[in-house]
Design an enzyme around this catalytic site. Structure first.
Site, PDB file in Angstrom:
ATOM      1  N   HIS A  58       0.822  -1.227   0.000  1.00 26.12           N
ATOM      2  CA  HIS A  58       0.000   0.000   0.000  1.00 26.12           C
ATOM      3  C   HIS A  58       0.845   1.263   0.000  1.00 26.12           C
ATOM      4  O   HIS A  58       0.381   2.322  -0.393  1.00 26.12           O
ATOM      5  CB  HIS A  58      -0.943  -0.006   1.210  1.00 26.12           C
ATOM      6  CG  HIS A  58      -2.041  -1.011   1.084  1.00 26.12           C
ATOM      7  ND1 HIS A  58      -3.313  -0.678   0.710  1.00 26.12           N
ATOM      8  CD2 HIS A  58      -2.040  -2.358   1.228  1.00 26.12           C
ATOM      9  CE1 HIS A  58      -4.058  -1.762   0.651  1.00 26.12           C
ATOM     10  NE2 HIS A  58      -3.305  -2.806   0.970  1.00 26.12           N
TER      11      HIS A  58
ATOM     12  N   ASP B  75       3.387   9.321  -0.517  1.00 26.64           N
ATOM     13  CA  ASP B  75       2.204   8.512  -0.213  1.00 26.64           C
ATOM     14  C   ASP B  75       2.074   7.427  -1.259  1.00 26.64           C
ATOM     15  O   ASP B  75       2.310   7.686  -2.446  1.00 26.64           O
ATOM     16  CB  ASP B  75       0.944   9.408  -0.234  1.00 26.64           C
ATOM     17  CG  ASP B  75       0.002   9.118   0.923  1.00 26.64           C
ATOM     18  OD1 ASP B  75      -0.053   7.957   1.349  1.00 26.64           O
ATOM     19  OD2 ASP B  75      -0.659  10.052   1.380  1.00 26.64           O
TER      20      ASP B  75
HETATM   21  P1  ADQ Z   1      -3.214   5.869   4.760  1.00 29.94           P
HETATM   22  O1  ADQ Z   1      -1.818   6.321   5.003  1.00 29.94           O
HETATM   23  O2  ADQ Z   1      -4.040   5.649   5.966  1.00 29.94           O
HETATM   24  O3  ADQ Z   1      -3.259   4.558   3.860  1.00 29.94           O
HETATM   25  P2  ADQ Z   1      -5.072   7.281   2.856  1.00 29.94           P
HETATM   26  O4  ADQ Z   1      -4.961   6.608   1.560  1.00 29.94           O
HETATM   27  O5  ADQ Z   1      -5.238   8.754   2.752  1.00 29.94           O
HETATM   28  O6  ADQ Z   1      -3.855   7.042   3.817  1.00 29.94           O
HETATM   29  O7  ADQ Z   1      -6.337   6.703   3.583  1.00 29.94           O
HETATM   30  C1  ADQ Z   1      -6.819   7.268   4.763  1.00 29.94           C
HETATM   31  C2  ADQ Z   1      -8.285   6.891   4.963  1.00 29.94           C
HETATM   32  O8  ADQ Z   1      -8.663   7.184   6.296  1.00 29.94           O
HETATM   33  C3  ADQ Z   1      -9.197   7.679   4.056  1.00 29.94           C
HETATM   34  O9  ADQ Z   1     -10.253   6.866   3.670  1.00 29.94           O
HETATM   35  C4  ADQ Z   1      -9.687   8.822   4.955  1.00 29.94           C
HETATM   36  O10 ADQ Z   1     -10.964   9.291   4.658  1.00 29.94           O
HETATM   37  C5  ADQ Z   1      -9.681   8.146   6.310  1.00 29.94           C
HETATM   38  N1  ADQ Z   1      -9.383   9.139   7.342  1.00 29.94           N
HETATM   39  C6  ADQ Z   1      -8.225   9.805   7.504  1.00 29.94           C
HETATM   40  N2  ADQ Z   1      -8.340  10.657   8.546  1.00 29.94           N
HETATM   41  C7  ADQ Z   1      -9.592  10.523   9.027  1.00 29.94           C
HETATM   42  C8  ADQ Z   1     -10.326  11.132  10.089  1.00 29.94           C
HETATM   43  N3  ADQ Z   1      -9.791  12.062  10.873  1.00 29.94           N
HETATM   44  N4  ADQ Z   1     -11.581  10.735  10.280  1.00 29.94           N
HETATM   45  C9  ADQ Z   1     -12.127   9.793   9.494  1.00 29.94           C
HETATM   46  N5  ADQ Z   1     -11.505   9.195   8.485  1.00 29.94           N
HETATM   47  C10 ADQ Z   1     -10.255   9.553   8.255  1.00 29.94           C
HETATM   48  C11 ADQ Z   1      -2.295   3.674   3.282  1.00 29.94           C
HETATM   49  C12 ADQ Z   1      -1.217   4.340   2.409  1.00 29.94           C
HETATM   50  C13 ADQ Z   1      -1.869   5.198   1.338  1.00 29.94           C
HETATM   51  C14 ADQ Z   1      -2.837   4.338   0.508  1.00 29.94           C
HETATM   52  C15 ADQ Z   1      -3.783   3.572   1.417  1.00 29.94           C
HETATM   53  C16 ADQ Z   1      -4.612   2.563   0.630  1.00 29.94           C
HETATM   54  O11 ADQ Z   1      -0.354   5.139   3.220  1.00 29.94           O
HETATM   55  O12 ADQ Z   1      -0.885   5.756   0.475  1.00 29.94           O
HETATM   56  O13 ADQ Z   1      -3.604   5.173  -0.334  1.00 29.94           O
HETATM   57  O14 ADQ Z   1      -3.073   2.844   2.402  1.00 29.94           O
HETATM   58  O15 ADQ Z   1      -3.799   1.748  -0.143  1.00 29.94           O
END
Ligand code: ADQ
Length: 493
Positions: A183, A391
């Site tokens: 990921h 990311d």
């Molecule tokens: P993350 O580093 O967690 O994931 P991201 O892809 O942005 O990053 O996903 C975060 C998820 O959590 C999103 O669905 C977002 O809406 C939710 N989220 C974040 N903060 C929140 C909050 N305060 N309240 C509610 N929901 C919140 C890892 C990798 C990424 C990759 C994903 C999926 O680091 O690069 O995109 O996995 O593969």
């Protein structure tokens, strides 16, 4: 023209969401077994921040098994999983021993691999005993999982915590198809080589039948590393040419259930949170950031960028709010505590310097918020600010786009170092997240952008978000894993 009622959206966190039927293996292909470090508590699905759970939820159908850590620690790592069933899906979890949690999770996974794979070499804290713990936990997972496997199961393993799991399962005689998806980014060979056990982990990755990456850049970096560090060739069809190896490395970009998220955002326009937000905005423009509180997300640079905007553009003072929702994460790791203090300090500075009796420029929350509230807030925001320093993909960028009102969409400001920039870079305002001035300029440009240009950019963005969905991600990966190739080979590690 996309309308919000045709938009798809992700809801990794909605427990009652019916399983969708696109990603799962066909009936004659055996059960899908998902393995991830953290298994969501079936009772709490819908409330946790993090990218993985929602996307793979799409592939889970009655009969599937999800295996991993319970999220709890105990005196010793459990040898037998606890089994729970919800909606026909079996959840098998093990508690981690305190020492194993410290060495494997806090130590090697999150204090060595995470900074390494996000290009933060200065933050790496490598310890041999942490690596030994990492291997020990992967062995424990293999030993607990192997007896649960049926001969036709296909096993899809997720993320950097579990790189050696295939090798450990093969050592126990498991012959099933084993796939792995990373990921987070994969880094150039010269960066990966910094890791003392780099070659061991590369060989461990080659033990899988399929290894998936988010972007072409990550795949190319992996292939180069395999060439340079293991001396292997990559065949035209993507397979790694090495004795005893039958591994196909490929790009499978993760996505969201955009349709569902768009519907959620549309419904959220009538929600209490949305009304409260609109009242408090009092006609001002909203800039929104949503992230886990993590140093890879570039939050201090972003706060400084917003301060630069207010310093450079005095006429915007009192006319714009920046809301940053940053859910606390990995509190056990020292760098995350330091980051939290830094953000508290920066937020205080911005508000102290620019605030007025009736205007707080930066609103900063460290709680997770519900998916519905999130969707409504995205839709209310004129700018989606997504500026990670690195990311793998970044699903917030996709959620922000899916949530927009097609008639009056907002503008996505996106880091050139998010994986999402490969698919969305031509229509978002791309920035170098290390340059706070550039962030300030992009916000300013987005606030001033006319409706025609916003619509043109939105149409391109929404097309990519509706094409590269969670369902397609699952379908593509499972199709590759169930393709008719030989499986179960072992290589000497
Ligand atoms: P993350 O580093 O967690 O994931 P991201 O892809 O942005 O990053 O996903 C975060 C998820 O959590 C999103 O669905 C977002 O809406 C939710 N989220 C974040 N903060 C929140 C909050 N305060 N309240 C509610 N929901 C919140 C890892 C990798 C990424 C990759 C994903 C999926 O680091 O690069 O995109 O996995 O593969």
């Amino acid at each position: 023209m996309w309308t919000s009622s045709t938009n798809p959206v992700i809801d990794k966190m909605t427990p009652s969401l019916p399983a969708r039927h696109g990603g799962q293996p066909k009936r004659d292909q055996g059960r899908l077994v998902i393995v991830s470090n953290r298994v969501p508590d079936p009772a709490k699905r819908g409330t946790q921040a993090g990218g993985l759970a929602v996307a793979v939820a799409d592939a889970l159908t009655p009969g599937s098994l999800w295996f991993g850590w319970s999220g709890k620690t105990a005196r010793k790592t459990a040898t037998h999983p606890q089994i729970e069933e919800a909606d026909g899906i079996t959840y098998a979890t093990i508690d981690l021993g305190e020492q194993d949690h410290k060495r494997f999770y806090v130590g090697f996974a999150n204090s060595t691999l995470w900074p390494l794979l996000h290009f933060r070499l200065g933050l790496i804290d490598f310890k041999r005993e942490d690596y030994a713990g990492y291997i020990r936990v992967n062995k424990a997972y293999a030993a607990a999982l192997a007896p649960l496997l049926q001969p036709d199961d296909i096993v899809w393993i997720h993320d950097y915590h579990l790189i050696p799991l295939a090798a450990e399962l093969r050592a126990l005689g498991v012959k099933n198809k084993l796939g792995f998806f990373l990921h987070v980014p994969f880094v150039p060979a010269s960066v990966f080589a910094v890791l003392p056990p780099a070659k061991d982990l590369l060989r461990a990755l080659c033990t899988y039948d399929v290894v998936g990456f988010q972007t072409d850049e990550h795949l190319n970096d992996f292939r180069n590393a395999v060439r340079r560090m293991l001396g292997a060739e990559i065949r035209q069809d993507g397979f790694i040419n090495m004795v005893g190896v039958n591994c196909r490395a490929m790009v499978v970009p993760i996505g969201i259930d955009a349709q569902h998220f768009a519907q959620l955002a549309e419904r959220a326009t009538r929600s209490v949170e949305r009304r409260r937000m609109e009242t408090s905005l009092a006609g001002r423009s909203l800039v929104i950031g949503v992230d886990r509180l993590d140093y890879s997300k570039g939050l201090p640079h972003r706060f400084r960028g917003f301060a630069k905007l207010l310093a450079n553009e005095p006429e915007l003072r009192g006319r714009v709010h920046y809301l940053q929702i940053a859910a606390i994460s990995r509190e056990e790791v020292a760098e995350y505590q330091t980051l939290r203090r830094e953000l508290d300090h920066l937020a205080g500075n911005v508000n102290g310097r620019f605030g007025e009796v009736d205007w707080t420029p930066l609103r900063y929350m460290t709680r997770a918020v519900s998916r519905t509230a999130l969707a409504g807030l995205y839709r209310a925001a004129r700018i989606g600010l997504v500026t990670p320093l690195r990311d793998g993909m970044n699903l917030v960028a996709k959620e922000y786009v899916a949530a927009q009102d097609p008639a009056d969409p907002g503008v996505l400001v996106l880091s050139q170092f998010a994986g999402a920039a490969e698919e969305m870079g031509d229509a978002a305002l791309l920035v170098n997240p290390y340059d706070s001035e550039e962030i300030a300029e992009a916000i300013c440009q987005g606030l001033a952008m006319g409706l025609d240009e916003r619509r043109q950019r939105f149409e391109k963005l929404v097309a990519s978000v509706f094409t590269s969905t969670a369902e397609n991600y699952c379908r593509q990966f499972i199709a590759a894993l169930t393709a008719d190739t030989e499986s179960g080979k072992t290589i000497a590690l």
